[in-house]
Design an enzyme around this catalytic site. Structure first.
Site, short mmCIF file in Angstrom:
data_model
loop_
_atom_site.label_atom_id
_atom_site.label_comp_id
_atom_site.label_asym_id
_atom_site.label_seq_id
_atom_site.Cartn_x
_atom_site.Cartn_y
_atom_site.Cartn_z
N HIS A 1 1.04 4.93 -2.40
CA HIS A 1 0.57 5.73 -3.78
C HIS A 1 1.75 6.27 -4.24
O HIS A 1 2.51 7.11 -3.72
CB HIS A 1 -0.21 6.80 -3.38
CG HIS A 1 -1.48 6.45 -2.42
ND1 HIS A 1 -2.74 6.30 -2.85
CD2 HIS A 1 -1.70 5.97 -1.07
CE1 HIS A 1 -3.60 5.62 -2.11
NE2 HIS A 1 -2.92 5.54 -0.81
N HIS B 1 -9.53 1.36 -0.06
CA HIS B 1 -9.56 2.21 1.10
C HIS B 1 -11.08 2.35 1.86
O HIS B 1 -11.83 2.59 1.28
CB HIS B 1 -9.07 3.72 0.85
CG HIS B 1 -7.74 3.76 0.40
ND1 HIS B 1 -7.14 3.06 -0.64
CD2 HIS B 1 -6.78 4.50 1.09
CE1 HIS B 1 -5.72 3.55 -0.78
NE2 HIS B 1 -5.60 4.38 0.48
N HIS C 1 0.90 -1.22 -0.06
CA HIS C 1 0.12 0.01 0.02
C HIS C 1 0.74 1.24 -0.02
O HIS C 1 1.44 1.66 1.12
CB HIS C 1 -1.04 -0.15 1.34
CG HIS C 1 -1.96 0.98 1.33
ND1 HIS C 1 -3.28 0.92 1.39
CD2 HIS C 1 -1.98 2.45 1.22
CE1 HIS C 1 -3.74 2.11 1.41
NE2 HIS C 1 -3.02 2.92 1.28
N GLU D 1 -10.52 4.32 7.50
CA GLU D 1 -9.28 5.25 7.94
C GLU D 1 -9.93 6.67 8.36
O GLU D 1 -10.18 6.71 9.67
CB GLU D 1 -8.72 5.47 6.46
CG GLU D 1 -7.51 6.69 6.74
CD GLU D 1 -6.97 7.15 5.59
OE1 GLU D 1 -7.49 7.13 4.41
OE2 GLU D 1 -5.70 7.68 5.47
N ASP E 1 2.22 4.23 2.88
CA ASP E 1 1.11 4.99 2.20
C ASP E 1 1.60 6.12 1.26
O ASP E 1 1.43 6.05 0.16
CB ASP E 1 0.08 5.48 3.39
CG ASP E 1 -1.29 5.85 3.04
OD1 ASP E 1 -1.69 5.58 2.02
OD2 ASP E 1 -2.09 6.37 4.04
N ASP E 2 2.18 7.23 2.09
CA ASP E 2 2.64 8.23 1.30
C ASP E 2 3.97 8.84 1.99
O ASP E 2 3.96 10.07 2.58
CB ASP E 2 1.61 9.65 1.20
CG ASP E 2 0.40 8.94 0.64
OD1 ASP E 2 0.33 8.80 -0.76
OD2 ASP E 2 -0.64 8.67 1.45
N1 ADE Z 1 -4.58 9.01 -1.47
C1 ADE Z 1 -3.14 9.31 -0.89
N2 ADE Z 1 -3.08 9.00 0.38
C2 ADE Z 1 -4.39 8.63 0.78
C3 ADE Z 1 -4.88 8.27 1.86
N3 ADE Z 1 -4.12 8.05 3.13
N4 ADE Z 1 -6.07 7.97 2.06
C4 ADE Z 1 -7.05 8.26 1.11
N5 ADE Z 1 -6.55 8.49 -0.11
C5 ADE Z 1 -5.38 8.48 -0.24
ZN ZN Z 2 -3.74 4.95 0.94
#
Ligand code: ADE
Ligand code: ZN
Length: 325
Positions: free
Chosen positions: A10, A186, A8, A189, A267-268
């Site tokens: 992006h 997703h 996971h 969250e 994630d990012d």
């Molecule tokens: N797009 C990028 N990061 C995200 C996240 N944590 N939750 C939802 N969409 C995303």
């Molecule tokens: Zn994500």
């Protein structure tokens, strides 16, 4: 080093500020709205998504995207990762006038280079962005189903889960499932347990992105465990975005103890000052996982990976010496 796997991340969210600054120079763009003092700058989920979109807007050609995926994957391999899946977003490519096909081919070229340099195996999960709307998510699914790129093996949906209802997106997920793609979405969250249940019922994913707010409903935790749904947990993202106030209240250990299939993900990463290696360290330091337990996490990720069986066997063989299940 413990062998690791990521399910996971992006790809636009994986662009390090240094790389984005170089892209800004290339295109003569001003990034001061979202990068300051060499770091991403935002203050809540909405402004995070803006920073994310701002960085994405500076990748405009197939070669830009090849550089992005090659850089991310080589860095990940240096942290001990042998496998990675990342989310792609044709919507972000179309905003800079790049076709979904050219975008995907560029990313695929970077994956090929990274594999050649480090041996890391990787796959792409095409995503639709929930808050962009049903039509765009269906377009992304149609592309994923028909693109024929060997490294596109999954379909998912990211974006703001507070927008729309999962059933609105059922057609998109049916298109992807019928094409044989792996399914993840997703949920849980910024949405609570209802959001996860609705996603499970309407979209039938084998994996959930995050899913951590299942902890608020014991019957749902039991369901996830019984059905073997894999949770792509991103602990640092959750704490930085304020889903939980700190690691002490993060539900990872409780979900793990309840028999849920949990994995660790970034994630990012540069937005949250994390990396896959750091997520494993957090799990060791804050969640009490020893090396054997971390090996099991990697094993769970490889079992849940959207790859053909010969590739899965080869990956499992690479961690074979580590895991004593
Ligand atoms: N797009 C990028 N990061 C995200 C996240 N944590 N939750 C939802 N969409 C995303
Ligand atoms: Zn994500």
């Amino acid at each position: 080093m413990i062998p690791k796997a990521e399910l996971h991340c992006h790809i636009e969210g994986a662009a390090a500020p240094e790389l984005v600054l170089r892209q800004a120079e290339k295109y003569g763009a001003d990034v001061s709205a979202f990068i300051r003092d060499g770091a991403y700058h935002w203050h809540d989920f909405t402004s995070f998504l803006k920073a994310y979109d701002g960085a994405a807007g500076l990748f405009r050609t197939p070669e830009d995207y090849a550089l992005l995926s090659e850089t991310y994957l080589c860095d990940l391999a240096g942290q001990g990762a042998i496998y990675a899946e990342f989310f792609t977003s044709p919507d972000h490519a179309s905003r800079v006038g790049l076709s979904a096909r050219s975008y995907t081919e560029g990313l695929g070229e970077g994956m090929r280079r990274a594999r050649e340099r480090t041996g890391i195996e990787a796959r792409m999960i095409v995503t639709g962005v929930r808050h962009v709307g049903v039509e765009a998510v269906e377009r992304a699914a149609q592309f994923a189903a028909g693109c024929g790129h060997a490294l596109v093996t999954g379909f998912g949906m990211a974006g703001d889960e507070r927008m729309g209802h999962p059933r609105d997106f059922a057609r998109a997920f049916d298109i992807a499932r019928e094409a044989g793609l792996g399914i993840t979405v997703h949920a849980g969250e910024f949405g609570g347990p209802d959001s996860i249940e609705a996603a499970l019922d309407a979209l039938r994913p084998s994996r959930i992105g995050h899913g951590v707010r299942a902890i608020e409903k014991p019957a749902l935790v039991e369901r996830l465990s019984a059905e073997g749904v894999v949770l792509e947990v991103c602990p640092v993202s959750n704490v930085v975005l304020g889903v939980f106030p700190g690691f002490a209240s993060h539900p990872f250990p409780a979900l793990y103890a309840a028999g849920c299939k949990v994995t660790l993900n970034s994630d990012d990463p540069p937005h949250f000052h994390t990396s896959l290696g750091h997520e494993y360290e957090v799990a060791s330091r804050h969640f009490g996982l020893d090396d054997a337990a971390l090996d099991v996490i990697t094993h769970t990720a490889l079992e849940a990976a959207f790859v053909d069986e010969p590739t899965r066997s080869a990956l499992l063989a690479r961690i074979g010496q580590h895991v004593a299940l």
